[in-house]
Design a protein around this motif. Structure first.
Motif, PDB file in Angstrom:
ATOM      1  N   VAL A 150       0.842  -1.205   0.000  1.00 28.01           N
ATOM      2  CA  VAL A 150       0.000   0.000   0.000  1.00 28.01           C
ATOM      3  C   VAL A 150       0.874   1.251   0.000  1.00 28.01           C
ATOM      4  CG1 VAL A 150      -1.684   1.329   1.364  1.00 28.01           C
ATOM      5  CG2 VAL A 150      -2.004  -1.137   1.027  1.00 28.01           C
ATOM      6  N   LEU A 167      -2.546  -7.130  -4.151  1.00 29.15           N
ATOM      7  CA  LEU A 167      -3.582  -7.087  -3.115  1.00 29.15           C
ATOM      8  C   LEU A 167      -4.746  -8.021  -3.463  1.00 29.15           C
ATOM      9  CD1 LEU A 167      -3.599  -3.275  -2.275  1.00 29.15           C
ATOM     10  CD2 LEU A 167      -2.619  -5.144  -0.909  1.00 29.15           C
ATOM     11  N   GLY A 185      -5.769  -0.490   1.821  1.00 31.87           N
ATOM     12  CA  GLY A 185      -5.658  -1.112   0.506  1.00 31.87           C
ATOM     13  C   GLY A 185      -6.795  -0.767  -0.431  1.00 31.87           C
ATOM     14  N   ALA A 188      -6.227   2.642  -1.760  1.00 36.06           N
ATOM     15  CA  ALA A 188      -5.118   2.628  -2.721  1.00 36.06           C
ATOM     16  C   ALA A 188      -5.573   2.080  -4.071  1.00 36.06           C
ATOM     17  CB  ALA A 188      -3.957   1.789  -2.175  1.00 36.06           C
TER      18      ALA A 188
END
Length: 195
Positions: A150, A167, A185, A188
């Motif tokens: 991240v 991810l 996450g 992001a």
């Protein structure tokens, strides 16, 4: 029959030469452990060799993963060594790479070199591939890999696509999916999609 025997002899000779190249590369890396350039060259050679499935297995059997991890540990300040090591490890992924301290070394280097773009990109690529193997996803989570991914995505937008894939690979495990959300996450990924 003579032709078949000759073909077999040639194939065996080729395997011996390939094995020698692997062994020689690993010996040189071990002999010149303190030389960062030797480690980079050795890892570059292993990376190319590991594109072949048989050579990949031979590198693993000859202790190549341990030699690569030792090169990373021996040069903690060298982003170049780490980048070349990870590239080799990405190609060696199917040879139990995650069992040799590799995941921990990758994450530690990503955290230690946050401004080195190539290192961050190679680190994310390595973690993305490693996350496909059962158990590696948990190790990546336990050692701070989600946070490292991240952070890299936020600092280096060019790594965002690879980070999204990493991810996603990690999100197949329920507990890790929650951690991805807790570590930023989702934000992001959304930011990467907007760019």
């Amino acid at each position: 029959a003579k032709e078949a025997a000759e073909e077999k002899r040639k194939a065996e000779q080729k395997r011996k030469e390939e094995r020698k190249e692997i062994v020689d590369t690993l010996k040189n890396m071990s002999r010149y452990q303190d030389n960062a350039e030797a480690q980079e060259q050795g890892c570059a050679t292993l990376r190319m060799l590991a594109k072949n499935a048989d050579k990949k297995v031979e590198i693993g059997a000859q202790g190549g993963i341990e030699v690569i991890v030792r090169a990373m540990d021996g040069h903690p300040q060298s982003a170049g060594v780490k980048e070349k090591c990870w590239a080799a490890l990405v190609n060696l992924n199917k040879v139990n790479v995650g069992e040799h301290g590799t995941i921990e070394a990758i994450i530690k280097a990503m955290v230690g070199h946050p401004l080195t773009v190539g290192l961050q990109e190679q680190g994310i690529a390595a973690l993305r591939k490693l996350a496909h193997n059962i158990g590696n996803d948990v190790k990546i989570n336990e050692h701070g890999g989600i946070e490292a991914i991240v952070e890299a995505m936020g600092s280096h937008p060019e790594s965002a696509e690879e980070g999204c894939t990493a991810l996603t690979n990690l999100a197949y495990t329920a507990g890790i999916k929650i951690k991805i959300g807790e570590q930023g996450g989702i934000e992001a990924i959304i930011k990467a999609m907007e760019n």
